[in-house]
Structures are given as C-alpha cells and as structure tokens.
Scaffold this motif. Structure first.
Motif, short mmCIF file in Angstrom:
data_model
loop_
_atom_site.label_atom_id
_atom_site.label_comp_id
_atom_site.label_asym_id
_atom_site.label_seq_id
_atom_site.Cartn_x
_atom_site.Cartn_y
_atom_site.Cartn_z
N GLN A 266 0.92 -1.13 0.20
CA GLN A 266 -0.18 -0.02 0.17
C GLN A 266 0.80 1.29 0.10
O GLN A 266 0.68 2.23 -0.87
CB GLN A 266 -0.86 0.17 1.19
N VAL A 267 1.90 1.18 0.91
CA VAL A 267 2.79 2.33 0.94
C VAL A 267 3.32 2.61 -0.49
O VAL A 267 3.73 3.58 -0.87
CB VAL A 267 3.67 2.29 2.23
N ALA A 268 4.16 1.60 -0.75
CA ALA A 268 4.69 1.51 -2.28
C ALA A 268 3.92 2.14 -3.27
O ALA A 268 4.49 2.90 -4.18
CB ALA A 268 5.28 0.23 -2.47
N SER A 269 2.72 1.72 -3.28
CA SER A 269 1.60 2.35 -4.34
C SER A 269 1.62 3.93 -4.31
O SER A 269 1.21 4.46 -5.39
CB SER A 269 0.29 1.63 -4.13
N GLU A 270 2.15 4.51 -3.24
CA GLU A 270 1.92 6.27 -3.14
C GLU A 270 3.16 6.70 -3.77
O GLU A 270 3.38 7.96 -3.79
CB GLU A 270 2.03 6.30 -1.76
N LEU A 271 4.34 5.72 -4.26
CA LEU A 271 5.48 6.38 -4.92
C LEU A 271 5.01 7.27 -6.20
O LEU A 271 5.92 8.49 -6.34
CB LEU A 271 6.38 5.07 -5.42
N ASN A 272 3.83 6.98 -6.69
CA ASN A 272 3.60 8.01 -7.95
C ASN A 272 2.98 9.22 -7.71
O ASN A 272 2.73 9.90 -8.48
CB ASN A 272 2.46 7.15 -9.01
#
Length: 190
Positions: free
Chosen positions: A18-24
C-alpha cells in the motif's frame, strides 16, 4: 519498526504494498544527474516490480513518513543485509518535494538507533555519487567516514560531463563514487 525521532518530524515503518503504491505521488528531480531517483512517474507495474525487488530476505526497507500528516516522503533501505557479519549497505531516497528540510537526518537518526542498538549490527556501508553534495553533507554530519573511491557506468548518459564527478572510459560516462562507512563507535563517539 515504527519509531519516531526526537524532533517528532518523521517515523519509520516497514514498506508494504500500500505504501509503495504511493510512490507515484512523488515529484521528480529537475537535475538530470538525479533522474534515477525519480519515482513520481512510475506505472503500477513498475511500482509492483520495485516493491518485489526491495522485499527480499537480503534487504530491509522502511518508509519514511511525516508525523504531521503520515505522508510517505522517503525510504531507507538496508541492502546486502547480513546478520552473520553484522553489516549492510544503506540506500536512501526522498521525494524531491521534501529534501533539504531535515527529514533525511531525522529518519537516519531513527534508522541508526535501530541498526546499532536493536539489530546489534556493527558497521553500515554506503556508496554515494561525488556530485551529490546534499547526501555527502548528511552522511558526514552523521559520522560516516570515507573508505575509498570507485566508479560505475552512469545510468543517464545524456548529462553534462563534469570531470570533477565523472570520467569517460570506452565511450561511456562513469560516475565517481565515494565509499563510506559508519561504525557504532564512530556514531556514538565511543
């Protein structure tokens, strides 16, 4: 590990999907030498690939989140993680919208406390491009010591060549890289 630093600016937590998906949601560096640290334009597939690459047994990655709003502003990685030799190699990347604000230092304080006191590791290694003044200042302020130089083919061959930071070999641009290390004794001044 969810710990806060003394100034309560940031906290660290284990990277999850979930956190990784916020990279964009991150911005991008305008300096072409830092293009390899641009995560703001990654596709969902690229983020998923990145996440898979940082969640292997020899790596431990932590999200840096701002305390005021829980925003994901950076990540710290322990690569080549080896509990037998008690060593790892540091990786650190921040959203360019949150650099030079003290967040990197605050996050590193938390990581180093965890690294040396909880994990009981002895030495933290890193490599940094000579042109990356901001990172060099951070590492030196934390007590990292220079251990040598190396070079590697630079990922962006379309940069302005500067012989202070780059060298040319066989028609390719190589970045000059400083190797550094920090021991528990050096960090705590023992």
């Amino acid at each position: 590990m969810e710990k806060k630093n003394q100034q309560n600016k940031v906290y660290l937590e284990k990277i999850n999907r979930q956190v990784a998906s916020e990279l964009n949601q991150w911005g991008n560096f305008s300096d072409p030498r830092l293009s390899g640290y641009n995560y703001g334009n990654l596709s969902s597939f690229e983020i998923s690939f990145w996440y898979s690459s940082v969640t292997t047994p020899r790596k431990k990655y932590f999200a840096v989140k701002r305390t005021s709003d829980n925003r994901f502003i950076g990540f710290l990685g322990l690569k080549n993680y080896n509990p037998l030799t008690k060593k790892a190699k540091l990786g650190i990347v921040f959203d360019p919208n949150f650099t030079s604000m003290g967040y990197g230092y605050a996050a590193m304080e938390i990581l180093l406390d965890y690294y040396f006191n909880t994990l009981k590791f002895r030495e933290l290694l890193l490599e940094v491009n000579l042109f990356n003044d901001r990172a060099l200042r951070l590492y030196k302020s934390l007590g990292f010591k220079e251990t040598g130089l190396t070079s590697e083919v630079f990922e962006n061959q379309d940069i302005e060549f500067d012989q202070r930071y780059f060298e040319e070999k066989r028609g390719l641009i190589y970045s000059k890289i400083l190797k550094m290390k920090l021991t528990k004794d050096d960090y705590y001044g023992i």
